[in-house]
Design a protein around this motif. Structure first.
Motif, PDB file in Angstrom:
ATOM      1  N   TYR A  99       0.850  -1.238  -0.152  1.00 14.63           N
ATOM      2  CA  TYR A  99       0.006  -0.010   0.012  1.00 14.63           C
ATOM      3  C   TYR A  99       0.760   1.340  -0.169  1.00 14.63           C
ATOM      4  CZ  TYR A  99      -3.564   3.380   1.676  1.00 14.63           C
ATOM      5  OH  TYR A  99      -4.435   4.450   1.766  1.00 14.63           O
ATOM      6  N   ALA A 100       1.872   1.325   0.964  1.00 13.55           N
ATOM      7  CA  ALA A 100       2.692   2.496   0.995  1.00 13.55           C
ATOM      8  C   ALA A 100       3.447   2.771  -0.233  1.00 13.55           C
ATOM      9  CB  ALA A 100       3.413   2.550   2.297  1.00 13.55           C
ATOM     10  N   THR A 101       4.061   1.619  -0.564  1.00 20.26           N
ATOM     11  CA  THR A 101       4.988   1.703  -2.115  1.00 20.26           C
ATOM     12  C   THR A 101       4.276   2.228  -3.195  1.00 20.26           C
ATOM     13  OG1 THR A 101       4.689  -0.648  -2.196  1.00 20.26           O
ATOM     14  CG2 THR A 101       6.665   0.319  -1.003  1.00 20.26           C
ATOM     15  N   ILE A 102       3.097   1.637  -3.377  1.00 19.72           N
ATOM     16  CA  ILE A 102       2.006   1.865  -4.698  1.00 19.72           C
ATOM     17  C   ILE A 102       1.366   3.527  -4.448  1.00 19.72           C
ATOM     18  CG2 ILE A 102      -0.171   1.539  -5.682  1.00 19.72           C
ATOM     19  CD1 ILE A 102       0.168  -1.381  -4.953  1.00 19.72           C
ATOM     20  N   LEU A 103       0.927   3.852  -3.314  1.00 20.90           N
ATOM     21  CA  LEU A 103       0.511   5.263  -3.289  1.00 20.90           C
ATOM     22  C   LEU A 103       1.422   5.827  -2.464  1.00 20.90           C
ATOM     23  CD1 LEU A 103      -3.242   4.507  -2.502  1.00 20.90           C
ATOM     24  CD2 LEU A 103      -2.241   5.419  -4.550  1.00 20.90           C
ATOM     25  N   HIS A 115       3.869   9.609  -1.755  1.00 24.31           N
ATOM     26  CA  HIS A 115       3.570  10.907  -1.936  1.00 24.31           C
ATOM     27  C   HIS A 115       3.402  11.708  -3.204  1.00 24.31           C
ATOM     28  CE1 HIS A 115       4.177  11.808   2.703  1.00 24.31           C
ATOM     29  NE2 HIS A 115       3.408  10.858   2.276  1.00 24.31           N
ATOM     30  N   GLU A 116       4.419  11.408  -4.020  1.00 26.06           N
ATOM     31  CA  GLU A 116       4.690  11.578  -5.282  1.00 26.06           C
ATOM     32  C   GLU A 116       3.404  11.094  -6.417  1.00 26.06           C
ATOM     33  OE1 GLU A 116       7.956  11.298  -9.334  1.00 26.06           O
ATOM     34  OE2 GLU A 116       8.276  10.412  -7.214  1.00 26.06           O
ATOM     35  N   ARG A 117       3.118   9.943  -5.994  1.00 24.89           N
ATOM     36  CA  ARG A 117       2.212   9.520  -6.803  1.00 24.89           C
ATOM     37  C   ARG A 117       0.703  10.100  -6.548  1.00 24.89           C
ATOM     38  NH1 ARG A 117       3.000   3.558  -7.952  1.00 24.89           N
ATOM     39  NH2 ARG A 117       4.676   4.268  -9.135  1.00 24.89           N
ATOM     40  N   ILE A 165      -1.708  12.167  -8.996  1.00 22.52           N
ATOM     41  CA  ILE A 165      -3.111  11.986  -9.204  1.00 22.52           C
ATOM     42  C   ILE A 165      -3.938  13.237  -9.160  1.00 22.52           C
ATOM     43  CG2 ILE A 165      -5.302  10.838  -8.303  1.00 22.52           C
ATOM     44  CD1 ILE A 165      -3.354   8.408  -7.660  1.00 22.52           C
ATOM     45  N   GLY A 166      -3.539  13.988  -8.150  1.00 20.25           N
ATOM     46  CA  GLY A 166      -4.267  15.424  -7.869  1.00 20.25           C
ATOM     47  C   GLY A 166      -3.964  16.273  -9.046  1.00 20.25           C
TER      48      GLY A 166
END
Length: 314
Positions: free
Chosen positions: A132-136, A138-140, A144-145
């Motif tokens: 979870y933490a490696t997929i989402l 802060h950069e990703r 998305i934003g």
């Protein structure tokens, strides 16, 4: 000069609550309460997520995006809605109308996109918690934003600019207390087939596509949850989705209802589109902070911590 003299760039007349013009001052009271609740609630959620280190996680970053879109949506309509109810300020210029329309639809499309991102967040958290933490990262999340804003802007810019080619030589009275694309388009005496087709394409490519992938996400989530052996763990996994499912429902149901009324509700009473339009824009911003505050223990703890710190300071 009459507002009907300029057929290319007219001045439109907004509408309050048809048949209840005499009660606008009283009707403004619940509207003020709804706006205050929406703005204060979403501002509180945004402030808590940004200032509380324990909430610096993907789920809460997406929640802060949802609160930002809700604040934008409220601000986009607040001036015209309360202006009509308080002082009967119904006139709005063509360019001001287009600007308001752009931001109303932009924040609506953004909210749809954020709800999709939140569905993806729940899917990753339940189906692949170890990554979870490696997929989402802060950069990703930032990407998305940015994609959410860019997508809405790219779709909406031609939609709004296409209205500039139209002539308005009939009534200039809109049916809502804000500028709404189908409402403005109906007043034109030009051929609006291109505008109508582009508007339908915009809805399908945003809310339509988003709702499909949200549904697909929950099909995959249910499949993942059913593979969990422990009943308690299954219940816990499902409980993390309740707030999001509720937020999706209160966003899409009024949106779909309003679209149907505009396209197929020609014989509906005048107050029906007005009622649905106000529900469509106000209920999600009002309810989202309440839903997440009630259903999310981390938000409750953060609010309690903030209140206690304020009392200690006093």
């Amino acid at each position: 000069m009459s507002i009907y003299d300029n057929s290319t760039f007219p001045t439109f007349l907004l509408t309050g609550v048809p048949g209840l013009e005499w009660a606008h001052a009283w009707i403004s009271i619940p509207f003020c309460c709804l706006y205050f609740t929406a703005l204060s609630g979403n501002t509180l959620i945004l402030f808590i997520v940004l200032t509380e280190p324990s909430l610096h996680e993907p789920m809460y970053y997406f929640l802060s995006m949802l609160s930002t879109t809700d604040i934008g949506l409220c601000i986009s309509t607040l001036v015209t809605v309360l202006g009509i109810l308080w002082v009967n300020a119904r006139e709005i210029s063509f360019n001001a109308c287009l600007l308001q329309m752009f931001f109303i639809h932009l924040f609506t499309f953004m909210e749809s996109s954020v709800l999709l991102a939140m569905a993806f967040d729940r899917f990753v958290a339940i189906s692949n918690p170890l990554r979870y933490a490696t997929i989402l990262t802060h950069e990703r999340i930032a990407q998305i934003g940015l994609a959410v804003i860019t997508r809405g802007t790219v779709i909406l810019t031609p939609l709004v600019l296409l209205l500039k080619r139209l002539s308005f030589c009939h009534s200039h009275v809109l049916h809502h207390s804000y500028c709404f694309h189908p409402d403005v388009m109906k007043l034109s005496c030009s051929d609006t087939k291109i505008n109508s087709a582009f508007g339908l394409t915009a809805i399908i490519s945003t809310a339509g596509v988003d709702s499909f992938f949200i549904l697909l996400s929950y099909v995959l989530i249910i499949h993942s949850v059913l593979n969990i052996a422990s009943p308690e763990e299954r219940k816990k996994a499902f409980s993390t989705c309740i707030s999001h499912i509720t937020a999706v429902a209160i966003f899409y149901i009024p949106l779909i209802s309003l679209s149907f009324v505009h396209r197929f509700g020609k014989h509906a009473p005048p107050f029906v589109p007005t009622l649905i339009a106000n529900v469509y824009l106000l209920i999600p911003p009002v309810m989202n902070p309440i839903i997440y505050s009630v259903k999310t223990k981390q938000i409750q703890k953060a609010v309690f911590k903030l209140v206690c710190s304020k009392r200690t300071y006093i």
